[in-house]
Design a protein around this motif. Structure first.
Motif, PDB file in Angstrom:
ATOM      1  N   ALA A 121       0.809  -1.219   0.000  1.00 26.91           N
ATOM      2  CA  ALA A 121       0.000   0.000   0.000  1.00 26.91           C
ATOM      3  C   ALA A 121       0.842   1.268   0.000  1.00 26.91           C
ATOM      4  CB  ALA A 121      -0.947   0.002   1.193  1.00 26.91           C
ATOM      5  N   ARG A 122       2.023   1.211   0.580  1.00 25.63           N
ATOM      6  CA  ARG A 122       2.894   2.393   0.636  1.00 25.63           C
ATOM      7  C   ARG A 122       3.309   2.861  -0.757  1.00 25.63           C
ATOM      8  NH1 ARG A 122       4.763   3.401   5.896  1.00 25.63           N
ATOM      9  NH2 ARG A 122       6.357   4.783   5.110  1.00 25.63           N
ATOM     10  N   GLN A 123       3.238   1.981  -1.743  1.00 21.56           N
ATOM     11  CA  GLN A 123       3.684   2.314  -3.102  1.00 21.56           C
ATOM     12  C   GLN A 123       2.556   2.799  -4.008  1.00 21.56           C
ATOM     13  OE1 GLN A 123       5.880  -1.002  -4.658  1.00 21.56           O
ATOM     14  NE2 GLN A 123       7.389  -0.917  -3.026  1.00 21.56           N
ATOM     15  N   LEU A 124       1.345   2.876  -3.512  1.00 23.48           N
ATOM     16  CA  LEU A 124       0.193   3.197  -4.351  1.00 23.48           C
ATOM     17  C   LEU A 124       0.366   4.487  -5.147  1.00 23.48           C
ATOM     18  CD1 LEU A 124      -2.666   2.457  -5.284  1.00 23.48           C
ATOM     19  CD2 LEU A 124      -3.523   3.784  -3.337  1.00 23.48           C
ATOM     20  N   MET A 125       0.986   5.484  -4.578  1.00 25.80           N
ATOM     21  CA  MET A 125       1.126   6.774  -5.266  1.00 25.80           C
ATOM     22  C   MET A 125       2.325   6.825  -6.207  1.00 25.80           C
ATOM     23  SD  MET A 125      -1.437   8.570  -4.472  1.00 25.80           S
ATOM     24  CE  MET A 125      -2.670   7.451  -3.839  1.00 25.80           C
ATOM     25  N   ASP A 126       3.040   5.716  -6.361  1.00 29.08           N
ATOM     26  CA  ASP A 126       4.249   5.695  -7.177  1.00 29.08           C
ATOM     27  C   ASP A 126       4.209   4.633  -8.276  1.00 29.08           C
ATOM     28  OD1 ASP A 126       5.478   7.689  -5.482  1.00 29.08           O
ATOM     29  OD2 ASP A 126       5.756   6.098  -4.014  1.00 29.08           O
ATOM     30  N   LEU A 127       3.026   4.235  -8.697  1.00 29.32           N
ATOM     31  CA  LEU A 127       2.873   3.160  -9.677  1.00 29.32           C
ATOM     32  C   LEU A 127       2.556   3.711 -11.066  1.00 29.32           C
ATOM     33  CD1 LEU A 127       0.587   0.837  -7.515  1.00 29.32           C
ATOM     34  CD2 LEU A 127       3.065   0.652  -7.854  1.00 29.32           C
ATOM     35  N   PRO A 128       2.783   2.930 -12.101  1.00 31.23           N
ATOM     36  CA  PRO A 128       2.390   3.384 -13.442  1.00 31.23           C
ATOM     37  C   PRO A 128       0.893   3.706 -13.539  1.00 31.23           C
ATOM     38  CG  PRO A 128       3.827   1.477 -13.617  1.00 31.23           C
ATOM     39  CD  PRO A 128       3.516   1.654 -12.157  1.00 31.23           C
ATOM     40  N   GLU A 129       0.053   2.988 -12.791  1.00 36.89           N
ATOM     41  CA  GLU A 129      -1.389   3.209 -12.840  1.00 36.89           C
ATOM     42  C   GLU A 129      -1.891   4.269 -11.860  1.00 36.89           C
ATOM     43  OE1 GLU A 129      -0.994  -0.908 -10.757  1.00 36.89           O
ATOM     44  OE2 GLU A 129       0.221   0.338 -12.048  1.00 36.89           O
ATOM     45  N   THR A 130      -0.993   4.909 -11.119  1.00 39.58           N
ATOM     46  CA  THR A 130      -1.405   5.913 -10.135  1.00 39.58           C
ATOM     47  C   THR A 130      -2.226   7.025 -10.765  1.00 39.58           C
ATOM     48  OG1 THR A 130       0.502   5.462  -8.717  1.00 39.58           O
ATOM     49  CG2 THR A 130      -0.580   7.586  -8.426  1.00 39.58           C
ATOM     50  N   GLY A 131      -1.802   7.529 -11.893  1.00 40.37           N
ATOM     51  CA  GLY A 131      -2.535   8.609 -12.557  1.00 40.37           C
ATOM     52  C   GLY A 131      -3.970   8.224 -12.861  1.00 40.37           C
ATOM     53  N   ASP A 132      -4.166   7.018 -13.412  1.00 35.20           N
ATOM     54  CA  ASP A 132      -5.525   6.558 -13.711  1.00 35.20           C
ATOM     55  C   ASP A 132      -6.354   6.420 -12.438  1.00 35.20           C
ATOM     56  OD1 ASP A 132      -4.994   6.449 -16.431  1.00 35.20           O
ATOM     57  OD2 ASP A 132      -4.510   4.303 -16.396  1.00 35.20           O
ATOM     58  N   ILE A 133      -5.740   5.885 -11.399  1.00 36.82           N
ATOM     59  CA  ILE A 133      -6.458   5.726 -10.129  1.00 36.82           C
ATOM     60  C   ILE A 133      -6.875   7.089  -9.586  1.00 36.82           C
ATOM     61  CG2 ILE A 133      -6.193   5.051  -7.694  1.00 36.82           C
ATOM     62  CD1 ILE A 133      -4.398   2.723  -8.755  1.00 36.82           C
ATOM     63  N   LEU A 134      -5.959   8.037  -9.582  1.00 31.19           N
ATOM     64  CA  LEU A 134      -6.275   9.368  -9.059  1.00 31.19           C
ATOM     65  C   LEU A 134      -7.281  10.096  -9.935  1.00 31.19           C
ATOM     66  CD1 LEU A 134      -2.771  10.490  -7.748  1.00 31.19           C
ATOM     67  CD2 LEU A 134      -4.734   9.655  -6.421  1.00 31.19           C
ATOM     68  N   ASN A 135      -7.193   9.934 -11.243  1.00 30.56           N
ATOM     69  CA  ASN A 135      -8.169  10.557 -12.142  1.00 30.56           C
ATOM     70  C   ASN A 135      -9.568   9.995 -11.935  1.00 30.56           C
ATOM     71  OD1 ASN A 135      -6.308  12.287 -13.346  1.00 30.56           O
ATOM     72  ND2 ASN A 135      -5.795  10.832 -14.950  1.00 30.56           N
ATOM     73  N   SER A 136      -9.664   8.758 -11.460  1.00 24.96           N
ATOM     74  CA  SER A 136     -10.971   8.140 -11.249  1.00 24.96           C
ATOM     75  C   SER A 136     -11.739   8.776 -10.099  1.00 24.96           C
ATOM     76  CB  SER A 136     -10.817   6.636 -10.999  1.00 24.96           C
ATOM     77  OG  SER A 136     -10.372   6.375  -9.674  1.00 24.96           O
ATOM     78  N   LEU A 137     -11.070   9.535  -9.246  1.00 27.28           N
ATOM     79  CA  LEU A 137     -11.737  10.113  -8.075  1.00 27.28           C
ATOM     80  C   LEU A 137     -12.889  11.039  -8.460  1.00 27.28           C
ATOM     81  CD1 LEU A 137      -8.707  10.850  -5.715  1.00 27.28           C
ATOM     82  CD2 LEU A 137     -10.168   8.806  -5.814  1.00 27.28           C
ATOM     83  N   VAL A 138     -12.824  11.661  -9.627  1.00 28.30           N
ATOM     84  CA  VAL A 138     -13.911  12.558 -10.050  1.00 28.30           C
ATOM     85  C   VAL A 138     -15.199  11.788 -10.333  1.00 28.30           C
ATOM     86  CG1 VAL A 138     -12.333  14.326 -10.949  1.00 28.30           C
ATOM     87  CG2 VAL A 138     -13.249  12.560 -12.483  1.00 28.30           C
ATOM     88  N   GLY A 139     -15.151  10.484 -10.425  1.00 29.63           N
ATOM     89  CA  GLY A 139     -16.327   9.664 -10.669  1.00 29.63           C
ATOM     90  C   GLY A 139     -17.091   9.267  -9.417  1.00 29.63           C
ATOM     91  N   TYR A 140     -16.646   9.730  -8.262  1.00 31.50           N
ATOM     92  CA  TYR A 140     -17.309   9.411  -6.995  1.00 31.50           C
ATOM     93  C   TYR A 140     -17.999  10.648  -6.445  1.00 31.50           C
ATOM     94  CZ  TYR A 140     -14.465   5.188  -7.130  1.00 31.50           C
ATOM     95  OH  TYR A 140     -13.892   4.004  -7.500  1.00 31.50           O
ATOM     96  N   GLU A 141     -18.985  10.432  -5.596  1.00 36.45           N
ATOM     97  CA  GLU A 141     -19.622  11.562  -4.901  1.00 36.45           C
ATOM     98  C   GLU A 141     -18.813  11.956  -3.669  1.00 36.45           C
ATOM     99  OE1 GLU A 141     -22.187  10.284  -7.762  1.00 36.45           O
ATOM    100  OE2 GLU A 141     -21.683   8.970  -6.116  1.00 36.45           O
ATOM    101  N   VAL A 142     -18.182  10.952  -3.021  1.00 36.38           N
ATOM    102  CA  VAL A 142     -17.417  11.186  -1.801  1.00 36.38           C
ATOM    103  C   VAL A 142     -16.113  10.409  -1.888  1.00 36.38           C
ATOM    104  CG1 VAL A 142     -17.374  10.923   0.727  1.00 36.38           C
ATOM    105  CG2 VAL A 142     -19.540  11.439  -0.427  1.00 36.38           C
ATOM    106  N   VAL A 143     -15.028  11.047  -1.448  1.00 34.08           N
ATOM    107  CA  VAL A 143     -13.741  10.369  -1.269  1.00 34.08           C
ATOM    108  C   VAL A 143     -13.401  10.466   0.211  1.00 34.08           C
ATOM    109  CG1 VAL A 143     -11.276  10.375  -1.788  1.00 34.08           C
ATOM    110  CG2 VAL A 143     -12.930  10.861  -3.603  1.00 34.08           C
ATOM    111  N   TYR A 144     -13.123   9.320   0.817  1.00 32.20           N
ATOM    112  CA  TYR A 144     -12.809   9.251   2.234  1.00 32.20           C
ATOM    113  C   TYR A 144     -11.372   8.769   2.409  1.00 32.20           C
ATOM    114  CZ  TYR A 144     -12.563   7.302   6.938  1.00 32.20           C
ATOM    115  OH  TYR A 144     -12.181   6.998   8.208  1.00 32.20           O
ATOM    116  N   LEU A 145     -10.623   9.447   3.281  1.00 35.54           N
ATOM    117  CA  LEU A 145      -9.273   9.033   3.641  1.00 35.54           C
ATOM    118  C   LEU A 145      -8.971   9.540   5.045  1.00 35.54           C
ATOM    119  CD1 LEU A 145      -6.588  11.329   2.081  1.00 35.54           C
ATOM    120  CD2 LEU A 145      -9.007  11.802   1.819  1.00 35.54           C
ATOM    121  N   SER A 146      -7.823   9.128   5.567  1.00 33.13           N
ATOM    122  CA  SER A 146      -7.473   9.513   6.938  1.00 33.13           C
ATOM    123  C   SER A 146      -6.042  10.049   7.001  1.00 33.13           C
ATOM    124  CB  SER A 146      -7.615   8.308   7.872  1.00 33.13           C
ATOM    125  OG  SER A 146      -6.560   7.395   7.655  1.00 33.13           O
ATOM    126  N   ALA A 147      -5.704  10.570   8.165  1.00 30.52           N
ATOM    127  CA  ALA A 147      -4.323  11.011   8.388  1.00 30.52           C
ATOM    128  C   ALA A 147      -3.368   9.830   8.307  1.00 30.52           C
ATOM    129  CB  ALA A 147      -4.197  11.723   9.734  1.00 30.52           C
TER     130      ALA A 147
END
Length: 180
Positions: free
Chosen positions: A105-131
């Motif tokens: 999980a620590r590598q999620l923001m450093d993968l070839p597919e990271t951009g696609d994953i992050l771009n997908s956030l606009v398709g949700y009504e709510v994004v939840y995360l924590s500190a």
């Protein structure tokens, strides 16, 4: 139907029973929220990275059985999930010990597919995360995620942030967490 994306890390949980034996489960703040939302009938996807081992397979099967979507879960060959152990004292107070320095999980923001994953956030009504979510990524990874959250907000996505904070998870100096 409301769609929620929960971003974070699920870890293997080891809990000691009174007889001294340990039971194995899995959990984490954002995963627990995803499961609770799914149980309420809310459409939810879990966004994380896991390994290609039997424990990661078990985790994915468990999430799917609970109704949590796994289409945004990255699978990393040769990586493993993190582990935490819970120690409970005589008063019932819990203490956590974590082994997550090299978790998938620590590598999620450093993968070839990271951009696609992050771009997908606009398709949700709510994004939840924590500190805790923020604490597992590198400074560059946090910056990518925060930029993606700003972009999603501009597209009407609501951001739900849990201030669940574990000082041990942040690099020194700890004031970095306060500056976010």
């Amino acid at each position: 139907m409301t769609r929620v994306a929960c971003i974070g890390e699920c870890m293997i949980e080891l809990r000691q029973a009174p007889d001294g034996l340990y039971s194995r489960g899995y959990g984490g703040d954002t995963l627990n929220t995803a499961v609770y939302l799914a149980r309420l009938g809310i459409g939810v996807d879990y966004i994380t990275a896991v390994g290609d081992d039997f424990l990661s397979d078990e985790m994915l099967a468990g999430w799917a059985a609970e109704g949590v979507g796994t289409r945004r879960v990255a699978r990393l060959p040769g990586k493993l999930p993190g582990i935490y152990l819970i120690e409970t004292d005589q008063r019932g107070e819990r203490r956590f010990f974590h082994w997550r320095e090299s978790s998938a999980a620590r590598q999620l923001m450093d993968l070839p597919e990271t951009g696609d994953i992050l771009n997908s956030l606009v398709g949700y009504e709510v994004v939840y995360l924590s500190a805790i979510t923020l604490s597992i990524y590198s400074a560059q990874g946090r910056a990518k995620l925060i930029d993606a959250l700003h972009h999603a907000r501009k597209h009407g996505v609501r951001i739900a942030f849990d201030t669940n904070f574990r000082a041990r998870g942040w690099p020194r100096p700890r004031h970095r967490a306060r500056r976010l």
